[in-house]
Every structure is written in C-alpha cells, then in structure tokens.
Design a protein around this motif. Structure first.
Motif, mmCIF file in Angstrom:
data_model
loop_
_atom_site.group_PDB
_atom_site.id
_atom_site.type_symbol
_atom_site.label_atom_id
_atom_site.label_comp_id
_atom_site.label_asym_id
_atom_site.label_seq_id
_atom_site.Cartn_x
_atom_site.Cartn_y
_atom_site.Cartn_z
ATOM 1 N N PHE A 141 0.720 -1.312 -0.041
ATOM 2 C CA PHE A 141 0.058 -0.041 -0.097
ATOM 3 C C PHE A 141 0.872 1.323 0.054
ATOM 4 N N GLY A 142 0.521 2.185 -0.895
ATOM 5 C CA GLY A 142 1.327 3.423 -1.221
ATOM 6 C C GLY A 142 1.497 4.479 0.277
ATOM 7 N N GLY A 143 0.614 4.010 1.284
ATOM 8 C CA GLY A 143 0.302 4.974 2.438
ATOM 9 C C GLY A 143 1.590 4.507 3.589
ATOM 10 N N GLU A 169 -1.964 12.459 -3.083
ATOM 11 C CA GLU A 169 -3.104 12.803 -2.026
ATOM 12 C C GLU A 169 -3.506 14.050 -2.146
ATOM 13 N N ARG A 172 -1.120 16.946 -1.837
ATOM 14 C CA ARG A 172 0.508 16.774 -2.086
ATOM 15 C C ARG A 172 0.531 15.311 -2.695
ATOM 16 N N PRO A 310 -13.698 10.034 -0.915
ATOM 17 C CA PRO A 310 -15.071 10.016 -1.045
ATOM 18 C C PRO A 310 -15.745 11.533 -0.720
ATOM 19 N N THR A 336 -16.349 4.031 7.052
ATOM 20 C CA THR A 336 -15.712 5.376 6.994
ATOM 21 C C THR A 336 -16.041 6.610 5.856
ATOM 22 N N ALA A 502 -10.073 4.059 9.773
ATOM 23 C CA ALA A 502 -10.632 4.374 8.572
ATOM 24 C C ALA A 502 -10.592 2.902 7.753
ATOM 25 N N LYS A 534 -13.249 7.998 11.750
ATOM 26 C CA LYS A 534 -12.389 6.844 11.305
ATOM 27 C C LYS A 534 -12.728 5.590 12.277
ATOM 28 N N ARG A 564 4.829 8.208 11.817
ATOM 29 C CA ARG A 564 4.741 8.638 10.520
ATOM 30 C C ARG A 564 5.689 8.065 9.647
ATOM 31 N N PRO A 569 1.975 7.541 6.851
ATOM 32 C CA PRO A 569 0.918 8.509 7.198
ATOM 33 C C PRO A 569 -0.543 7.473 7.541
ATOM 34 N N VAL A 570 -0.475 6.605 6.845
ATOM 35 C CA VAL A 570 -1.996 5.772 6.991
ATOM 36 C C VAL A 570 -2.148 5.202 8.589
ATOM 37 N N LYS A 574 -1.443 10.579 15.600
ATOM 38 C CA LYS A 574 -1.199 12.123 15.841
ATOM 39 C C LYS A 574 -1.512 12.283 17.136
HETATM 40 N N1 COA Z 1 -0.561 6.918 -0.015
HETATM 41 C C1 COA Z 1 0.059 7.678 0.798
HETATM 42 N N2 COA Z 1 -0.564 8.452 1.805
HETATM 43 C C2 COA Z 1 -1.813 7.916 2.015
HETATM 44 C C3 COA Z 1 -2.438 7.093 1.173
HETATM 45 C C4 COA Z 1 -1.888 6.525 -0.019
HETATM 46 N N3 COA Z 1 -2.202 5.628 -0.646
HETATM 47 N N4 COA Z 1 -3.706 6.769 1.681
HETATM 48 C C5 COA Z 1 -3.979 7.755 2.697
HETATM 49 N N5 COA Z 1 -2.824 8.109 2.857
HETATM 50 C C6 COA Z 1 -2.304 9.274 4.112
HETATM 51 C C7 COA Z 1 -3.490 10.345 3.971
HETATM 52 O O1 COA Z 1 -3.137 11.535 3.087
HETATM 53 C C8 COA Z 1 -3.347 10.729 5.374
HETATM 54 O O2 COA Z 1 -2.189 11.550 5.549
HETATM 55 P P1 COA Z 1 -2.358 13.032 6.376
HETATM 56 O O3 COA Z 1 -1.968 12.603 7.689
HETATM 57 O O4 COA Z 1 -1.208 13.726 6.011
HETATM 58 O O5 COA Z 1 -3.496 13.574 6.222
HETATM 59 C C9 COA Z 1 -3.141 9.603 6.199
HETATM 60 O O6 COA Z 1 -2.773 8.688 5.500
HETATM 61 C C10 COA Z 1 -4.454 9.128 6.728
HETATM 62 O O7 COA Z 1 -5.250 8.604 5.692
HETATM 63 P P2 COA Z 1 -6.807 8.367 5.893
HETATM 64 O O8 COA Z 1 -7.120 7.457 7.156
HETATM 65 O O9 COA Z 1 -7.206 7.678 4.578
HETATM 66 O O10 COA Z 1 -7.440 9.845 6.329
HETATM 67 P P3 COA Z 1 -7.785 10.953 5.212
HETATM 68 O O11 COA Z 1 -8.059 11.875 6.242
HETATM 69 O O12 COA Z 1 -6.974 11.248 4.197
HETATM 70 O O13 COA Z 1 -9.337 10.355 4.717
HETATM 71 C C11 COA Z 1 -11.518 9.484 4.608
HETATM 72 C C12 COA Z 1 -10.508 10.219 5.422
HETATM 73 C C13 COA Z 1 -12.537 8.780 5.368
HETATM 74 C C14 COA Z 1 -12.095 10.226 3.544
HETATM 75 C C15 COA Z 1 -10.484 8.144 3.931
HETATM 76 O O14 COA Z 1 -9.955 7.380 5.163
HETATM 77 C C16 COA Z 1 -11.168 7.156 3.298
HETATM 78 O O15 COA Z 1 -11.687 7.376 1.938
HETATM 79 N N6 COA Z 1 -11.663 5.964 3.778
HETATM 80 C C17 COA Z 1 -12.239 4.922 2.997
HETATM 81 C C18 COA Z 1 -11.889 3.692 3.690
HETATM 82 C C19 COA Z 1 -11.163 2.708 2.624
HETATM 83 O O16 COA Z 1 -11.236 3.083 1.394
HETATM 84 N N7 COA Z 1 -10.530 1.506 3.200
HETATM 85 C C20 COA Z 1 -10.187 0.594 2.719
HETATM 86 C C21 COA Z 1 -10.763 -0.718 3.059
HETATM 87 S S1 COA Z 1 -12.345 -1.284 2.295
#
Ligand code: COA
Ligand code: AMP
Length: 632
Positions: A141-143, A169, A172, A310, A336, A502, A534, A564, A569-570, A574
């Motif tokens: 996963f990219g995060g 993202e 960024r 979303p 989420t 999340a 989340k 982090r 970041p995922v 915090k």
């Molecule tokens: N590559 C790099 N970074 C990523 C990433 C990726 N593929 N996916 C998430 N991140 C980063 C986000 O940018 C965020 O960084 P930040 O701390 O700088 O803001 C951090 O990881 C946390 O991400 P996330 O938990 O996804 O929160 P969010 O605030 O960006 O978004 C939602 C909130 C609810 C919109 C989002 O979590 C979401 O769409 N969830 C759906 C869940 C989902 O698809 N789950 C998969 C299993 S079915």
C-alpha cells in the motif's frame, strides 16, 4: 428458488461436491480430481492437483468468448482530473506484453515481485502480468513508509519491484521513488530490478543498471502466454498487521481463490457478467485484490479503479457521479467513506443531483458498520445496504447477506450469516461453544474454505501459533462477538492488538515498537480509541526515562513524527501524551482496555488485579490534557 438455508445446508452436507460444482466456473488446464487436499492438515489445500492460470481466467477467456470490446477496467481519477478505459482485449495486450518483458528480464514462475503503485490501471496490469507467468506478486500500500517496504523486501525476497513515480493525496504528491530507494538501502535483500511508471506529476530519477522506465522496459518484448500453475501455487502474498511490527505474509493460492471469488460475485454481490462493479478501496488492501482486480475480472464484469477520496475530490458527490456516469450496479466500500460523506452532506443534497436509478446495492466491510451510517445510506440511496465481514486472511466474506440467493432480513449491527464454507462458532476461553447471544471468541471450524490462507509466507510456525493453536480444530479469527438464534453473527471487538483506522488494519504493537525506539521513551502503550469518522484512532501513552526533563509536548511531537516516518501516514498516529506510569495488573500486564474506556468516556470497573488504582486518575488527567474523552 433455492434459499440461503438450502444452499448452506447443501454445502454442509457435502462440501466436496459443493466446491467441485463451484469449480466448474473456472477454465482449467487440467481439472482437479478433488476439491480438498488434507494431506498436510491442518494446512489445508484446495484443488491442489488442478492446473490453471488466474490471468487466463480473468482476461484471455473473456476475449476468446466475445468480451474483447467490453470495458474491463475504468480508471476514474478525480484527483488528477483524468479518466480512461481499457477493454478486455486491450488489457490482454498490455498484460501479455509486460509479462513478456518480465520473462525476458529473467522473472519466472514462483519468483516474487513487489508492486508498489497507487490506483492506476498499471497496478492491475502488473498484478495480472505476474499471475500470467506464475510469479507471486506482493502489493504494498502506498501509504506505508520505507521501513514497511523494507520489511516486506526482506520477507518476500522479490526479484523485482514494479512501481510508479508517485501517488497523489489531496494537496500533496507522494513521491514513491525516494521511499523505494530508502527501503532497498535499508533491506538486506536487494532486488535487481525496479521498473518505474513515470507519472506526469513526478519524474523519478532512475538508478543506472537497476531501474528501468516502464515503456522502455517493455520495448520489443514478445507477449507472454499464460503459464500453467498448480491449484495450490501462490498467486500472491499480502502482508497484514498482526500483533508485532513484523507483518504477516498471507498467502493466496491460485485455484481456491478463483473458485471462491467467482462464487461470490453472483451469490453474494448479486451481479451478472457484463455489469459494472465498483470497490472503492485500494489495490494495496485485500478488498482491492479481491474486488477491484480479481473477482470482477474473473466473472467478466467491468471494474472501476477509482483514484480519489469520498470527499474533497472535488466534493461529497463524487461517489454518486461515478455511479451514475459508469452505470455502477454495486458499490463496495468501508463505512468510514460513508461517514465522511454524511458529515459533509447530511441531507443528501449531492445524492439528488445524480441519476442513481441503475444502482442496486451498497456493500460495506472492513470495519464495524454503525447502524446510524447504514440507516443514513439506506434513506439517501433507497437501496439495500449490506454489511459483510471478512479479513485479509480469508480473502472473501466469512459472513454476509447473499443478495444473489436471497435478501435475508437485515439486523442492524450484524453482517448477517455465515457464507457456505464457513462453520462459524463462538467459543469460550476453554474452546467450548457458548449459547446463542453470548459473547466469545469467533472461530471457524477447520478446514477454512477455498481462497483462504493455507499458511503464512515462510512462517508455518507463526501461522499455527497465530491462528490454530488457541482452539484446536478451529481457525481463530481474532474477532470477538456473538451469534443469535437465527445464526446472525455480531462482530464486537478484536481480541488482539489490531485496531481498525478508517478501514485500515493496523497493529498497536507495531506502533509501540516504534515509540519504544525513541531515546527518551522508557515504556509505552498504544490504544485504539473511538473516533466518529475513522472508527478508531491510535493514541500513544509514553513513560519517559528517569531524569529526562525535556518538554513533554516536544517528545510527543517527535513520537508522532517517528510513527509517520517508520510506519507511514496511513497509521494516522497523531495523539500522544506523556504519563508518569502505566496502569498494570499485579503480574505486569498493561491495562489497555481500561485506558480505552477512560479515553472514550465510558464507565469502567476497577480491574480487580490492578497494581495501583491511583494510576487511573493520572491517566484520566493526562488524557484530558489532550482533549479526551472528546466532547460529543
Ligand atoms: N498513499 C500515501 N498516503 C496515504 C495514502 C496513500 N495511498 N492513503 C492515505 N494516505 C495518508 C493520507 O493522506 C493521510 O495523510 P495526512 O495525515 O497527511 O492527512 C493519512 O494517510 C491518513 O489517511 P486516511 O486515514 O485515509 O485519512 P484521510 O483523512 O486522508 O481520509 C477518509 C479520510 C474517510 C476520506 C478516508 O479514510 C477514506 O476514504 N476511507 C475509506 C476507507 C477505505 O477505502 N478503506 C479500504 C478498506 S475497504
Ligand atoms: P482486514 O484484514 O484489513 O480486512 O481487517 C479485518 C478485520 O476488520 C476483521 O478481523 C474485523 O476486525 C474488521 N472487520 C472487517 N469487516 C468487518 C465488519 N463488517 N464488521 C466488523 N468488523 C469488521
């Protein structure tokens, strides 16, 4: 019409016949003579003497049978403002060419290949190209941060990494190449080849002799044919969080995976070949593997590869636009995502802007679906909202509402009933089944059905210890819950150190390992506290080394940055605060559950075994200093 009960009982009466019948939906090179192979029990295998190829079944056979011009993948990327379509014929050409280039580069059946890509069509092409030549892919996963990639490099020992220059993202560009370079630097195992898809948003620099540009790598390559593999040969390894920082490499075998996924598309999701299916997840998670890539393609559906969020890309109407524009019949996402949409558009004004008349069902999984979110989604969309429960380990639903068989009455808070193949039992600590309505550990009687993990990559002992040892004869899911008199299951909590942020599965133990590495931290605990958006959020409690008199908030900030940096970041880590002591039992076990209750503002019973009750007041004070319990 056959009912769920008849089908489930039919499976129970003769599992072998049930799965051999389901296996007829696969095109075999050599048909299996039997479904279950228990020769290495309790590591069960399915269709082990069958010979097949997953890519052939997902791509080539549809082209041969007249689906060549049907869209296979629609890339809809509001975050980059682009859209593209690949038909099955185009997908076949691209997959065969990449597979040919990989073969030319010396990648063979059984070799591992890491795929580190965002939500671009090339990610699916890379996975299918591996499947085509029998190479075992492992998508990261990219995060995740470089360290997580390094851990996977050392465990999977891949020959190559197929990657993209960046993910995007909101606000960024996430540069992948520096992460890849750092991971290779850090890992003991050094893959000899990195193939890099250069995206317009970021041009990655290439290391001479090791890195190749995506197109140049494939130039002049002969398309590769599908390589025959045994039914139980691994298709992929997907790492998932366990109790420690060392992730578990879940193995997915080729044949059982195909048989099970094909069964689910009609029977559970109720979609027919040719229809559009959308799993709004990421290829880095199991949902992405099973329901963005493999299942929809295996059944000749059109799959949506959505690169966006979303909300905010550009607004809370994005999901509805995608559904109406591409005539999506079924959407699968995590609760989420709906909580995020609901928060921005509580009255559903965006919903009404789009024609959703073709949309039939919303499926939710990955975390607990709270009744308020289900009710909101039902009211807004006017379609059934179906919760279902599964895990990376199983690859498909353990419990669900089989929409293609019959729409069972929904009981809010329950992902409905066991799917055929799963004999779900709720057990007490001694491994005895409990009465209906009583809480216990949720276990599945062995053998697990086709598609589920036979073991962990290079870690049979860990597989046994993690899943099979606690309750002999059962697979321990790691979830606790209950089953009512109608067989409906209720998933209440994890029994281990896994939390769900999340819809992303994370290890608090892994985060604790990172925090413990901070030079000023003597001891720590990470707990999962409730969060309206989340579901859960990680929170770290830090005890500092004696004599450390640095400002506490500075150390907390460094710890946040450290997680982090090390996990990514995922982890969404915090929240951290310094405490003098952690509450423990007299035998030294940290009372994490009690701290969760304090942070969530719930009543708690003073644990009888607590060493020093006064510590709980200190914890309450420290948490209140960072705003917890949060005000409703
Ligand atoms: N590559 C790099 N970074 C990523 C990433 C990726 N593929 N996916 C998430 N991140 C980063 C986000 O940018 C965020 O960084 P930040 O701390 O700088 O803001 C951090 O990881 C946390 O991400 P996330 O938990 O996804 O929160 P969010 O605030 O960006 O978004 C939602 C909130 C609810 C919109 C989002 O979590 C979401 O769409 N969830 C759906 C869940 C989902 O698809 N789950 C998969 C299993 S079915
Ligand atoms: P993952 O392996 O990332 O799919 O996470 C699996 C875990 O997520 C399960 O063991 C559960 O703890 C949780 N989970 C998944 N689906 C559900 C659901 N429908 N209801 C409650 N929890 C769920």
């Amino acid at each position: 019409m056959t009912s769920y009960k008849e089908i489930y009982e039919g499976w129970r009466a003769d599992p072998e016949a049930f799965w051999m019948r389901a296996a007829e939906a696969v095109d075999w090179i050599e048909k299996p003579t039997r479904a279950l192979d228990d020769s290495a029990a309790p590591m069960y295998r399915w269709f082990s003497d069958g010979v097949c190829n997953t890519c052939y079944n997902a791509v080539d056979r549809h082209v041969e049978r007249g689906r060549g011009d049907q869209p296979a993948l629609i890339h809809d990327s509001p975050i980059t403002g682009s859209k593209s379509v690949l038909t099955y014929a185009e997908l076949k050409d691209k997959v065969a060419r990449l597979a040919g280039a990989m073969t030319r580069a010396g990648i063979e059946k059984g070799d591992r290949v890491i795929v580190y890509m965002p939500m671009v069509p090339e990610a699916a092409i890379a996975m299918l190209a591996c499947a085509r030549i029998g190479a075992i892919h492992s998508v990261v996963f990219g995060g995740f941060a470089a360290n997580e990639l390094a851990v996977r490099l050392d465990d999977a020992t891949p020959k190559a990494i197929l990657a993209a220059s960046c993910g995007i993202e909101p606000g960024r560009v996430v540069k992948y190449k520096p992460l890849i370079d750092a991971a290779i630097e850090q890992a003991s195992h050094k893959p000899g080849l990195v193939v890099m898809l250069q995206r317009p948003q970021e041009e990655a620099s290439l290391v001479e002799g090791r890195d190749a540009e995506w197109e140049a790598f494939q130039e002049g390559a002969e398309p590769a044919d599908c390589v025959p593999v045994r039914g139980d040969d691994p298709l992929y390894i997907l790492y998932t969080s366990g109790t420690t920082g060392q992730p578990k490499g879940v193995i997915r075998p080729n044949a059982g995976h195909m048989v099970a996924l094909i069964w689910t598309m009609k029977n559970l999701y109720g979609v027919d070949p040719g229809e559009v299916f959308w799993a709004a997840s990421d290829v880095g998670w199991v949902v992405g593997h099973s329901y963005i890539v493999y299942a929809p393609l295996l059944t000749g559906n059109t799959s949506i590869l959505f690169e966006g969020k979303p909300v905010g890309t550009p607004d809370a109407g994005t999901f509805w636009r995608v559904i109406s524009e591409h005539d999506v019949k079924a959407l699968f996402t995590a609760p989420t995502a709906f909580r995020a949409i609901k928060r921005e558009d509580p009255n559903g004004e965006f919903v009404r802007k789009y024609d959703l008349s073709g949309f039939r069902t919303l499926f939710l999984a990955g975390e607990r679906a709270d009744p308020a979110t289900i009710e909101w989604a039902e009211a807004q969309l006017g379609v059934p909202v179906i919760d279902h429960w599964w895990q990376t380990e199983t690859g498909w639903a353990i419990a669900g509402n089989p929409m293609g068989i019959e729409h069972m009455p929904v009981k809010l808070g329950s992902p409905t009933v066991a799917m055929p193949g799963y004999d779900i039992q709720i057990l007490d600590d001694g491994g005895n089944p409990v009465a209906a309505g009583e809480l216990g550990a949720i276990a599945v009687k062995l053998p697990l059905p086709p598609g589920c993990l036979p073991t962990l990559w290079n870690a049979d002992e860990r597989f046994l210890k993690s899943y099979l040892d606690t309750f002999p004869g059962y697979y321990e899911t790691g979830d606790a819950g209950m089953m009512d008199e109608d067989g409906y299951v209720y998933i209440m909590a994890r029994t281990d150190d896994v939390i769900n942020v999340a819809g992303h599965r994370l290890s608090t133990g892994g985060m604790e390992e990172v925090l413990a590495g901070h030079p000023d931290v003597a001891e720590c605990a990470v707990i999962g506290i409730s969060d309206d958006l989340k579901g859960q959020l990680p929170l770290g409690l830090l005890c500092l080394n004696a004599g450390c008199n640095r400002p506490h908030d500075e150390i907390a900030k460094e710890c946040v940055a450290r997680v982090r940096q090390e996990i990514g970041p995922v982890a969404a880590f915090k929240l951290a605060c310094v405490v003098d002591r952690l509450p423990k039992t007299r035998s030294g076990k940290i009372l994490r559950g009690t701290m969760v209750k304090i942070a969530d503002g719930e009543a708690y019973k003073m644990p009888a075994t607590i060493d020093d009750p006064a510590i709980l007041d200190e914890i309450t004070q420290a948490l209140s200093g960072i705003g917890y319990p949060a005000k409703a």
